[in-house]
Write a protein that holds these residues in place. Structure first.
Motif, PDB file in Angstrom:
ATOM      1  N   THR A  63       0.852  -1.346   0.052  1.00  0.00           N
ATOM      2  CA  THR A  63       0.108   0.007  -0.105  1.00  0.00           C
ATOM      3  C   THR A  63       0.781   1.055  -0.016  1.00  0.00           C
ATOM      4  O   THR A  63       0.408   2.152  -0.633  1.00  0.00           O
ATOM      5  CB  THR A  63      -0.997  -0.045   1.246  1.00  0.00           C
ATOM      6  OG1 THR A  63      -0.148  -0.274   2.520  1.00  0.00           O
ATOM      7  CG2 THR A  63      -1.823  -1.126   1.149  1.00  0.00           C
ATOM      8  N   SER A  64       1.903   1.099   0.684  1.00  0.00           N
ATOM      9  CA  SER A  64       2.821   2.482   0.718  1.00  0.00           C
ATOM     10  C   SER A  64       3.346   2.646  -0.733  1.00  0.00           C
ATOM     11  O   SER A  64       3.711   3.801  -1.064  1.00  0.00           O
ATOM     12  CB  SER A  64       3.943   2.278   2.013  1.00  0.00           C
ATOM     13  OG  SER A  64       4.720   1.248   1.472  1.00  0.00           O
ATOM     14  N   PHE A  65       3.898   1.761  -1.367  1.00  0.00           N
ATOM     15  CA  PHE A  65       4.366   1.918  -2.758  1.00  0.00           C
ATOM     16  C   PHE A  65       3.352   2.399  -3.626  1.00  0.00           C
ATOM     17  O   PHE A  65       3.729   3.199  -4.685  1.00  0.00           O
ATOM     18  CB  PHE A  65       5.297   0.690  -3.073  1.00  0.00           C
ATOM     19  CG  PHE A  65       6.521   0.620  -2.689  1.00  0.00           C
ATOM     20  CD1 PHE A  65       7.534   1.424  -2.993  1.00  0.00           C
ATOM     21  CD2 PHE A  65       6.671  -0.410  -1.774  1.00  0.00           C
ATOM     22  CE1 PHE A  65       8.690   1.212  -2.680  1.00  0.00           C
ATOM     23  CE2 PHE A  65       8.058  -0.553  -1.352  1.00  0.00           C
ATOM     24  CZ  PHE A  65       9.190   0.180  -1.665  1.00  0.00           C
ATOM     25  N   LEU A  66       2.354   2.006  -3.450  1.00  0.00           N
ATOM     26  CA  LEU A  66       1.005   2.345  -4.421  1.00  0.00           C
ATOM     27  C   LEU A  66       0.961   3.879  -4.126  1.00  0.00           C
ATOM     28  O   LEU A  66       0.599   4.667  -5.073  1.00  0.00           O
ATOM     29  CB  LEU A  66      -0.034   1.521  -4.100  1.00  0.00           C
ATOM     30  CG  LEU A  66       0.016   0.132  -4.648  1.00  0.00           C
ATOM     31  CD1 LEU A  66      -1.371  -0.664  -4.399  1.00  0.00           C
ATOM     32  CD2 LEU A  66      -0.182   0.266  -6.119  1.00  0.00           C
ATOM     33  N   LEU A  67       0.846   4.235  -2.753  1.00  0.00           N
ATOM     34  CA  LEU A  67       0.725   5.907  -2.378  1.00  0.00           C
ATOM     35  C   LEU A  67       1.716   6.512  -3.016  1.00  0.00           C
ATOM     36  O   LEU A  67       1.486   7.637  -3.403  1.00  0.00           O
ATOM     37  CB  LEU A  67       0.842   5.991  -0.916  1.00  0.00           C
ATOM     38  CG  LEU A  67      -0.552   5.376  -0.200  1.00  0.00           C
ATOM     39  CD1 LEU A  67      -0.533   5.746   1.310  1.00  0.00           C
ATOM     40  CD2 LEU A  67      -1.781   6.125  -0.700  1.00  0.00           C
ATOM     41  N   LYS A  68       3.150   5.940  -3.093  1.00  0.00           N
ATOM     42  CA  LYS A  68       4.093   6.602  -3.755  1.00  0.00           C
ATOM     43  C   LYS A  68       3.730   6.966  -5.246  1.00  0.00           C
ATOM     44  O   LYS A  68       3.949   8.084  -5.691  1.00  0.00           O
ATOM     45  CB  LYS A  68       5.494   6.048  -3.568  1.00  0.00           C
ATOM     46  CG  LYS A  68       6.105   6.233  -2.184  1.00  0.00           C
ATOM     47  CD  LYS A  68       7.350   5.384  -2.091  1.00  0.00           C
ATOM     48  CE  LYS A  68       8.016   5.468  -0.705  1.00  0.00           C
ATOM     49  NZ  LYS A  68       9.238   4.806  -0.453  1.00  0.00           N
ATOM     50  N   VAL A  69       3.347   5.934  -5.908  1.00  0.00           N
ATOM     51  CA  VAL A  69       3.277   5.882  -7.341  1.00  0.00           C
ATOM     52  C   VAL A  69       2.161   6.971  -7.715  1.00  0.00           C
ATOM     53  O   VAL A  69       2.210   7.889  -8.751  1.00  0.00           O
ATOM     54  CB  VAL A  69       2.794   4.565  -8.041  1.00  0.00           C
ATOM     55  CG1 VAL A  69       2.464   4.720  -9.496  1.00  0.00           C
ATOM     56  CG2 VAL A  69       4.025   3.537  -7.804  1.00  0.00           C
ATOM     57  N   THR A  70       1.122   6.844  -6.699  1.00  0.00           N
ATOM     58  CA  THR A  70      -0.107   7.813  -7.119  1.00  0.00           C
ATOM     59  C   THR A  70       0.071   9.205  -6.507  1.00  0.00           C
ATOM     60  O   THR A  70      -0.952  10.004  -6.426  1.00  0.00           O
ATOM     61  CB  THR A  70      -1.369   7.188  -6.744  1.00  0.00           C
ATOM     62  OG1 THR A  70      -1.160   6.877  -5.131  1.00  0.00           O
ATOM     63  CG2 THR A  70      -1.708   5.873  -7.234  1.00  0.00           C
ATOM     64  N   ARG A  71       1.354   9.486  -5.862  1.00  0.00           N
ATOM     65  CA  ARG A  71       1.646  10.690  -5.438  1.00  0.00           C
ATOM     66  C   ARG A  71       0.708  11.239  -4.418  1.00  0.00           C
ATOM     67  O   ARG A  71       0.217  12.224  -4.102  1.00  0.00           O
ATOM     68  CB  ARG A  71       1.662  11.917  -6.579  1.00  0.00           C
ATOM     69  CG  ARG A  71       2.690  11.518  -7.639  1.00  0.00           C
ATOM     70  CD  ARG A  71       2.718  12.738  -8.612  1.00  0.00           C
ATOM     71  NE  ARG A  71       3.249  13.883  -7.984  1.00  0.00           N
ATOM     72  CZ  ARG A  71       4.219  14.558  -7.875  1.00  0.00           C
ATOM     73  NH1 ARG A  71       5.368  13.728  -8.224  1.00  0.00           N
ATOM     74  NH2 ARG A  71       4.503  15.503  -7.318  1.00  0.00           N
ATOM     75  N   GLN A  72      -0.177  10.364  -3.620  1.00  0.00           N
ATOM     76  CA  GLN A  72      -0.713  10.742  -2.474  1.00  0.00           C
ATOM     77  C   GLN A  72       0.058  11.125  -1.342  1.00  0.00           C
ATOM     78  O   GLN A  72       0.216  10.464  -0.209  1.00  0.00           O
ATOM     79  CB  GLN A  72      -1.730   9.645  -2.051  1.00  0.00           C
ATOM     80  CG  GLN A  72      -2.628   9.333  -3.346  1.00  0.00           C
ATOM     81  CD  GLN A  72      -3.889   8.455  -2.842  1.00  0.00           C
ATOM     82  OE1 GLN A  72      -4.834   8.641  -1.984  1.00  0.00           O
ATOM     83  NE2 GLN A  72      -3.890   7.173  -3.828  1.00  0.00           N
ATOM     84  N   LEU A  73       0.751  12.245  -1.268  1.00  0.00           N
ATOM     85  CA  LEU A  73       1.723  12.456  -0.300  1.00  0.00           C
ATOM     86  C   LEU A  73       1.282  12.689   1.122  1.00  0.00           C
ATOM     87  O   LEU A  73       1.829  12.156   2.075  1.00  0.00           O
ATOM     88  CB  LEU A  73       2.534  14.015  -0.749  1.00  0.00           C
ATOM     89  CG  LEU A  73       3.112  13.678  -2.266  1.00  0.00           C
ATOM     90  CD1 LEU A  73       3.696  15.055  -2.537  1.00  0.00           C
ATOM     91  CD2 LEU A  73       3.874  12.599  -2.313  1.00  0.00           C
ATOM     92  N   THR A  74       0.309  13.412   1.358  1.00  0.00           N
ATOM     93  CA  THR A  74      -0.459  13.694   2.652  1.00  0.00           C
ATOM     94  C   THR A  74      -0.837  12.294   3.172  1.00  0.00           C
ATOM     95  O   THR A  74      -0.336  11.865   4.411  1.00  0.00           O
ATOM     96  CB  THR A  74      -1.664  14.455   2.588  1.00  0.00           C
ATOM     97  OG1 THR A  74      -1.377  15.858   1.794  1.00  0.00           O
ATOM     98  CG2 THR A  74      -2.106  14.703   4.047  1.00  0.00           C
ATOM     99  N   ALA A  75      -1.614  11.344   2.580  1.00  0.00           N
ATOM    100  CA  ALA A  75      -1.954   9.997   3.033  1.00  0.00           C
ATOM    101  C   ALA A  75      -0.540   9.313   3.320  1.00  0.00           C
ATOM    102  O   ALA A  75      -0.760   8.452   4.459  1.00  0.00           O
ATOM    103  CB  ALA A  75      -2.797   9.343   2.025  1.00  0.00           C
ATOM    104  N   MET A  76       0.611   9.437   2.480  1.00  0.00           N
ATOM    105  CA  MET A  76       1.671   8.459   2.923  1.00  0.00           C
ATOM    106  C   MET A  76       2.161   9.077   4.154  1.00  0.00           C
ATOM    107  O   MET A  76       2.611   8.108   5.046  1.00  0.00           O
ATOM    108  CB  MET A  76       2.648   8.932   1.819  1.00  0.00           C
ATOM    109  CG  MET A  76       3.874   7.940   1.803  1.00  0.00           C
ATOM    110  SD  MET A  76       4.751   8.262   0.248  1.00  0.00           S
ATOM    111  CE  MET A  76       4.936  10.010   0.212  1.00  0.00           C
TER     112      MET A  76
END
Length: 452
Positions: free
Chosen positions: A361-374
Motif C-alpha cells: 500500500t505504501s508503494f502504491l501511495l508513492k506511485v499515485t503521489r498521495q503525499l499527505t496520506a503517505m
C-alpha cells in the motif's frame, strides 16, 4: 486468471522466459535475490558474530549498526525515491545523479557528525565510539558509504539494471561482510561495526564505478540547485515518510536496549534480522512496483494485482516455515537466543504478511503521489509501534515483536482506505469531464498548423 498464476502453471523454461519478458517480475526477481543473498549473508554474519563475540558486545554493536542505517536513510532526504521516479524519462541523468550524490554526501557528514557528538548524552551504551579519534572518523566515513550505497541502488532500479545490483550487493558486499568478523575480534563491539561498514564502503565504490561504466551516466562532483528544486517537494515528502518508518525500526531496538539491557537487545536484533529475510521480499517487489508504475501509470491496476499476488505467493509459505522452525533457527546462534527469542521470532514471522501489506500500500501511495496520506500512514505506524512498546515492554520481549506487527497492519489499513477513496474519486472524475470533450476537440486551425 492473473499473470502470476499463469506463470506458475508453465514449465521451468517457460517460467524463466515469462519472467525475462516482464519488467515487473524481472526486477522483482533480481531484487529479491539480491536481498535474499544479503539477508542470508547477514544471517551468517550474525551467527559468526554471536559465536565470536560476547552477547553484550553483540547487543551494543547491533544497536550502533541500526543507528547507522537510520543515519544513512536520514541523509538520503528522499532522493533515492525521487531518482527511481525521474531517471527513466530524464534528459540529463548525469546531472540528477551527481546532484543527488553530492547532496547525500554533505548531509551524511553533518548528520553523522552531530550524532557522534551527542552520543554521551543520547546513548551512553554506545560511547565506545569515542575511545579514539580514528573511531569517530571511521564512523562518519562508513555512515556516508552506507548512505551512498542505498542511493546507488535506486539508480540501478530506475534503469532496470537490478542484475548489476545483484552482483554488487548480493555477492560482493555479502562476501566482504562475512569474511571480516574473524579479523576484527580484538576491536570488540566496534569490530562488529567495522565489518559491516567496510562491506558497505566496498559496495558503494563498486556501484559508483558501474554507474559510470555500464550505465554510461556521467557521474562527477557536481551540484545544481535547479535540478534539486524541481523535485524538492516530492523528495522531502518521501524523506519525511521514510524517516518516520525508520524511526520505528531503529528506535525499537534502542528502547529494548535501554529498558531490558544489551542481552535482550541482541536477542531481539537477531530475531528481527531473521524476519527481515521475509520482509525483504515484500520490499523488493514493492520497489519493482514503484519503478514500473512510475514508467507506465496506465498499467497500474494490473501492476498492483500482479505484485500483490507475487508477494502472497512468496511470503506466506516462507513465513510459515520460519514460524514452525523458530527455535532451531535461533539455536544456530546459541542456546540463550533460542531460549529468550523464540516467541518473538514466531510473532515477527507471522507479522511478515502485515509488513507485506504495508509495503504494497505504501508503494502504491508513492506511485499515485498521495503525499499527505503517505505521511499520515507512517504517523499511524510509528504511534502504534512505539506506544505499545513503551506501555508493554516491561511485560516481556515479545511485546516489541507484537508492536511491530500491529504497527504495520494499522499503517497498511490506513493506506488501503486512502487508496480506495482515491479510486472512487477517479471513477467519478470522467463523468464530470465527459461533456467537455467536444470542446477540447474543436481547436483553432492556427494551433493545429503550428503543432504540425
Amino acid at each position: 486468471m492473473t499473470f502470476t498464476r499463469s506463470v506458475t502453471r508453465l514449465g521451468m523454461p517457460a517460467r524463466v522466459a515469462a519472467i525475462r519478458r516482464d519488467p515487473l517480475l524481472r526486477s522483482s526477481f533480481y531484487l529479491m535475490l539480491t536481498m535474499t543473498l544479503g539477508a542470508a549473508a547477514g544471517f551468517l554474519f550474525w551467527i559468526l558474530v554471536a559465536r565470536l563475540y560476547p552477547a553484550a558486545d553483540v547487543g551494543r554493536a547491533s544497536s550502533l549498526i541500526a543507528c547507522v542505517y537510520l543515519l544513512s536513510y536520514f541523509s538520503l532526504f528522499g532522493l533515492s525515491t525521487t531518482l527511481v521516479r525521474t531517471l527513466p524519462t530524464s534528459v540529463r541523468p548525469g546531472e540528477e545523479v551527481s546532484t543527488a550524490v553530492s547532496t547525500v554526501s554533505a548531509c551524511t557528514l553533518v548528520i553523522s557528525g552531530t550524532f557522534v557528538a551527542l552520543l554521551p548524552w543520547t546513548a551512553p551504551q554506545l560511547n565506545f565510539v569515542h575511545d579514539s579519534p580514528w573511531r569517530v572518523v571511521a564512523f562518519v566515513v562508513l555512515a556516508g558509504a552506507a548512505a551512498l550505497n542505498l542511493l546507488t541502488d535506486s539508480v540501478f532500479i530506475a534503469f532496470r539494471a537490478t542484475r548489476i545490483n545483484l552482483v554488487i550487493n548480493g555477492v560482493l558486499m555479502s562476501a566482504v561482510k562475512v569474511a571480516l568478523p574473524f579479523a576484527l575480534v580484538a576491536a570488540g563491539p566496534f569490530g562488529i561495526f567495522l565489518a559491516s561498514g567496510i562491506a558497505s564502503l566496498v559496495a558503494a565504490t563498486a556501484s559508483i564505478t558501474m554507474i559510470r561504466r555500464s550505465l554510461r551516466v556521467h557521474l562527477r562532483p557536481f551540484f545544481s540547485w535547479g535540478v534539486l528544486r524541481n523535485t524538492l517537494r516530492y523528495s522531502l515528502t518521501n524523506y519525511a515518510a521514510s524517516t518516520l518508518n525508520l524511526v520505528a525500526q531503529i528506535v525499537l531496538p534502542l528502547v529494548v536496549l535501554e529498558r531490558l539491557g544489551p542481552v535482550p537487545a541482541a536477542t531481539f536484533f537477531i530475531a528481527f534480522q531473521i524476519a527481515n529475510l521475509l520482509n525483504s521480499a515484500a520490499y523488493a517487489i514493492g520497489e519493482a512496483l514503484f519503478a514500473e508504475g512510475s514508467r507506465a501509470r496506465a498499467h497500474l491496476p494490473s501492476l498492483a494485482r500482479r505484485s500483490a499476488g507475487t508477494m502472497l505467493a512468496v511470503i506466506a509459505p516462507a513465513a510459515a516455515f520460519v514460524a514452525l522452525l523458530a527455535g532451531p533457527i535461533l539455536g544456530l546462534f546459541g542456546d540463550e537466543y533460542a531460549r529468550d527469542g523464540t516467541s518473538s521470532l514466531i510473532v515477527l514471522a507471522a507479522s511478515a504478511l502485515a509488513t507485506a501489506f504495508y509495503a504494497w500500500t505504501s508503494f502504491l501511495l508513492k506511485v499515485t503521489r498521495q503525499l499527505t496520506a503517505m505521511i499520515a500512514a507512517e504517523v499511524v505506524s510509528v504511534s502504534v509501534m512505539l506506544g505499545i512498546t513503551v506501555l508493554m515492554l516491561d511485560s516481556g520481549l515479545v511485546w516489541a515483536a507484537i508492536a511491530w506487527g500491529l504497527g504495520n497492519l494499522a499503517s497498511g489499513s490506513f493506506a488501503a482506505v486512502a487508496l480506495v477513496r482515491s479510486k472512487l474519486r477517479h471513477r467519478t472524475a470522467p463523468r464530470r469531464h465527459r461533456y467537455r470533450q467536444p470542446e477540447a476537440r474543436c481547436e483553432n486551425p492556427a494551433h493545429r498548423q503550428h503543432r504540425q
